[in-house]
Design a protein around this motif. Structure first.
Motif, PDB file in Angstrom:
ATOM      1  N   ALA A 197       0.339  -3.639  -3.785  1.00 21.57           N
ATOM      2  CA  ALA A 197      -0.119  -2.268  -4.011  1.00 21.57           C
ATOM      3  C   ALA A 197      -0.962  -1.843  -2.815  1.00 21.57           C
ATOM      4  CB  ALA A 197      -0.941  -2.192  -5.293  1.00 21.57           C
ATOM      5  N   PHE A 198      -1.283  -0.553  -2.755  1.00 23.58           N
ATOM      6  CA  PHE A 198      -2.017   0.000  -1.627  1.00 23.58           C
ATOM      7  C   PHE A 198      -3.229   0.765  -2.131  1.00 23.58           C
ATOM      8  CE2 PHE A 198       2.320  -0.666  -0.460  1.00 23.58           C
ATOM      9  CZ  PHE A 198       2.201  -1.346   0.740  1.00 23.58           C
ATOM     10  N   GLU A 228      -6.373   3.338  -1.760  1.00 22.80           N
ATOM     11  CA  GLU A 228      -6.935   4.519  -1.119  1.00 22.80           C
ATOM     12  C   GLU A 228      -8.287   4.744  -1.775  1.00 22.80           C
ATOM     13  OE1 GLU A 228      -4.430   7.975  -0.423  1.00 22.80           O
ATOM     14  OE2 GLU A 228      -2.750   6.804  -1.177  1.00 22.80           O
ATOM     15  N   ARG A 245      -4.451   1.058   2.688  1.00 21.07           N
ATOM     16  CA  ARG A 245      -3.458   1.993   3.209  1.00 21.07           C
ATOM     17  C   ARG A 245      -3.802   2.472   4.617  1.00 21.07           C
ATOM     18  NH1 ARG A 245      -2.326   7.204   4.062  1.00 21.07           N
ATOM     19  NH2 ARG A 245      -0.329   8.055   3.388  1.00 21.07           N
ATOM     20  N   LEU A 272       5.441   1.695   0.675  1.00 22.92           N
ATOM     21  CA  LEU A 272       5.095   2.223  -0.638  1.00 22.92           C
ATOM     22  C   LEU A 272       6.340   2.391  -1.510  1.00 22.92           C
ATOM     23  CD1 LEU A 272       2.838   3.250  -2.458  1.00 22.92           C
ATOM     24  CD2 LEU A 272       3.197   5.514  -1.487  1.00 22.92           C
ATOM     25  N   PHE A 289       5.550   4.266   6.367  1.00 24.51           N
ATOM     26  CA  PHE A 289       4.787   3.678   5.271  1.00 24.51           C
ATOM     27  C   PHE A 289       5.311   4.153   3.916  1.00 24.51           C
ATOM     28  CE2 PHE A 289       1.466   4.267   2.103  1.00 24.51           C
ATOM     29  CZ  PHE A 289       1.091   2.955   1.895  1.00 24.51           C
ATOM     30  N   GLU A 290       5.443   5.465   3.748  1.00 26.72           N
ATOM     31  CA  GLU A 290       5.873   6.029   2.467  1.00 26.72           C
ATOM     32  C   GLU A 290       7.239   5.502   2.047  1.00 26.72           C
ATOM     33  OE1 GLU A 290       4.188   8.144   0.377  1.00 26.72           O
ATOM     34  OE2 GLU A 290       2.441   8.183   1.705  1.00 26.72           O
ATOM     35  N   TRP A 337      10.265  -1.673  -3.958  1.00 29.44           N
ATOM     36  CA  TRP A 337       9.968  -2.425  -5.178  1.00 29.44           C
ATOM     37  C   TRP A 337      10.711  -3.742  -5.080  1.00 29.44           C
ATOM     38  CZ3 TRP A 337       6.636  -2.754  -8.922  1.00 29.44           C
ATOM     39  CH2 TRP A 337       6.919  -3.531 -10.041  1.00 29.44           C
ATOM     40  N   THR A 388       5.266  -7.090  -6.256  1.00 27.76           N
ATOM     41  CA  THR A 388       5.183  -6.072  -5.213  1.00 27.76           C
ATOM     42  C   THR A 388       3.721  -5.712  -4.950  1.00 27.76           C
ATOM     43  OG1 THR A 388       7.326  -5.153  -5.836  1.00 27.76           O
ATOM     44  CG2 THR A 388       5.871  -3.724  -4.567  1.00 27.76           C
TER      45      THR A 388
END
Length: 75
Positions: free
Chosen positions: A64-65, A67, A28, A54, A49-50, A57, A62
């Motif tokens: 994933a990110f 953190e 991320r 993120l 980004f959000e 879908w 899809t």
């Protein structure tokens, strides 16, 4: 595995788990830094980004990110 165009250097790895196809995991913070290097402010990069990454879908593939997880220390 579905890839985000132009973000290969932000790939952190692959997630595998029982009963699911492997998916790419993106870092991320690297994605945010990439958006900033493309001229976005930090706030604009976070919002983009959000909502656009993120918040997308596109099926079971899809990405994933990631953190970092930081456990609280008990003393």
């Amino acid at each position: 595995m579905l890839q985000m165009d132009g973000y290969d250097d932000c790939i952190a790895g692959v997630c595998t788990r029982f009963g699911s196809m492997p998916i790419l995991i993106y870092d991320r913070s690297k994605v945010i830094r990439r958006l900033e290097s493309d001229g976005m402010s930090r706030d604009d990069a976070e919002e983009h980004f959000e909502f656009n990454m993120l918040g997308s879908w596109v099926g079971e593939d899809t990405p994933a990110f990631l953190e970092p997880y930081v456990a609280e220390r008990s003393e």
